[in-house]
Design a protein around this motif. Structure first.
Motif, short mmCIF file in Angstrom:
data_model
loop_
_atom_site.label_atom_id
_atom_site.label_comp_id
_atom_site.label_asym_id
_atom_site.label_seq_id
_atom_site.Cartn_x
_atom_site.Cartn_y
_atom_site.Cartn_z
N THR A 111 0.81 -1.27 -0.08
CA THR A 111 -0.07 0.02 -0.01
C THR A 111 1.02 1.22 0.22
OG1 THR A 111 -1.81 -1.03 1.24
CG2 THR A 111 -1.75 1.13 1.23
N LEU A 154 -0.26 1.59 -9.56
CA LEU A 154 -1.17 0.83 -9.75
C LEU A 154 -0.68 0.01 -10.81
CD1 LEU A 154 -4.18 3.37 -10.15
CD2 LEU A 154 -4.02 1.56 -8.61
N GLU A 211 0.73 -3.00 -9.31
CA GLU A 211 -0.52 -3.78 -8.54
C GLU A 211 -0.27 -3.42 -7.08
OE1 GLU A 211 -1.25 -7.83 -10.30
OE2 GLU A 211 0.71 -7.42 -11.00
N THR A 234 -1.82 -1.20 -3.85
CA THR A 234 -3.13 -0.47 -3.48
C THR A 234 -2.64 0.98 -3.04
OG1 THR A 234 -3.86 -2.43 -2.24
CG2 THR A 234 -4.80 -0.11 -1.38
N LEU A 262 -3.63 4.63 -1.85
CA LEU A 262 -4.29 6.05 -1.08
C LEU A 262 -4.17 7.16 -1.42
CD1 LEU A 262 -3.91 4.25 2.45
CD2 LEU A 262 -5.41 3.59 0.59
N CYS A 285 -7.90 4.75 -7.35
CA CYS A 285 -7.37 4.97 -6.20
C CYS A 285 -8.52 5.07 -4.94
CB CYS A 285 -6.50 6.39 -5.89
SG CYS A 285 -5.27 6.26 -7.34
N GLU A 286 -7.99 5.17 -3.78
CA GLU A 286 -8.84 5.23 -2.53
C GLU A 286 -8.67 6.57 -1.89
OE1 GLU A 286 -9.45 3.71 1.86
OE2 GLU A 286 -8.60 2.35 0.32
N ARG A 293 -1.59 2.64 7.83
CA ARG A 293 -1.99 1.56 6.64
C ARG A 293 -0.90 1.63 5.47
NH1 ARG A 293 -7.64 3.29 4.02
NH2 ARG A 293 -7.21 1.41 2.93
#
Length: 329
Positions: A151, A169, A172, A174, A176, A192-193, A204
């Motif tokens: 992450t 991305l 691969e 994650t 944020l 994205c988050e 995180r």
């Protein structure tokens, strides 16, 4: 000089593509100056060459005294995207636009951020030394790790941050994103988050990559308290501006093993002192503020800077590259 001509002061780091545009114009006179010019010499140069109608800056400071010395400044441009060395308020007061190079160097900085993540994850510096020092048999005690499945928290989702996100991305990861000035649906649409609480998101992240401008709001953004929220196994990457990370706090966290490592292209003082404490740490990789200064980026930035300046002088300003676009009417 003809009274119809506009005089431009151009720092020596302008690329040939930019110079070529100026040379094509019969209504432009250019004067080159050193990017390392002292403040006193710069002031003297402006007074000697006045009236000066436009200037392309490297790292040179520019504000009210320089505007006054120029006498008829129409446009100030940065050969780059950062502008912490320019007094934007002073320019706006005189209705002078500050132009930046837009997306010209954003792919290069995004690549550097990813390179630093990979270099740290793959322990490139340590493994290189291990082979050269004949310590092959100890290699399994210094295992690298993958970006895959990790992450990353990206602070700042502008031209550079959004490109960094794309590259992460592709690995691969994650992704944020913390950026209070970008709508969450824009961030979500990019895969994205969006996170609204930086402090809550930090624990995180396996990597934190900084891509926000240096402002009063972001200076010292990553201080001791914020760095303490990161995982001991996490890495901090700064390719934005020195001063966003408090270097003393970063050093303390690294020495105490409360942070795994860091990649720094920028420093609080540039150039940093030779005896900087961070230089002695094996889990820190450094570069001399060149993330956005690749061969290709210099060409793109020089060309865009020239286009920016000429657009203002021609009465058709490229608004998206103006920091203080409100002065354009």
């Amino acid at each position: 000089m003809s009274t119809n001509k506009k005089k431009l002061l151009i720092t020596e780091s302008m690329s040939q593509q930019g110079w070529a545009l100026f040379r094509e114009r019969g209504d432009i006179e250019t004067v080159q100056f050193s990017n390392l010019i002292s403040a006193a010499d710069f002031s003297a140069l402006l007074e000697q060459q006045a009236p000066v109608h436009g200037i392309a800056l490297g790292a040179t400071q520019f504000g009210e005294p320089e505007l006054e010395a120029s006498r008829d400044m129409k446009v100030v441009a940065r050969i780059g995207v950062g502008y912490d060395s320019v007094d934007v308020a002073a320019l706006s007061k005189r209705q002078v636009p500050l132009m930046i190079a837009g997306t010209a160097n954003s792919p290069s900085v995004a690549e550097q951020a990813l390179f630093m993540m990979l270099t740290l994850a793959k322990r490139a510096v340590e493994l290189h030394a291990l082979v050269k020092d004949g310590k092959w048999s100890s290699r399994l005690g210094m295992l690298p790790f993958d970006l895959f499945g990790k992450t990353v928290l990206i602070a700042g989702f502008g031209r550079i941050g959004s490109r960094t996100a794309k590259r992460c991305l592709a690995m691969e990861m994650t992704v944020l994103v913390y950026d209070p000035y970008v709508a969450s649906d824009v961030i979500t649409a990019a895969g994205c988050e969006a996170v609204t609480d930086l402090d809550a998101a930090l624990p995180r992240a396996d990597f934190v990559s900084i891509h926000c401008p240096k402002t009063k709001e972001t200076t010292g953004l990553f201080d001791a308290a914020r760095i303490a929220r990161m995982k001991p196994s996490a890495y901090l990457i700064n390719t934005a501006r020195g001063g966003i990370v408090v270097e003393a706090a970063l050093y303390d966290a690294l020495v105490a093993k409360k942070l795994a490592g860091a990649g720094l292209d920028v420093f609080e003082v540039e150039p940093p002192p030779h005896d900087h404490k961070l230089f002695d740490l094996p889990n820190v990789i450094i570069a001399p503020h060149v993330a956005g200064v690749t061969r290709e980026a210099l060409d793109r930035m020089g060309l865009q800077t020239a286009l920016n300046m000429l657009s203002v002088l021609d009465g058709e300003p490229i608004r998206q590259n103006a920091v203080n676009a409100e002065v354009l009417g």
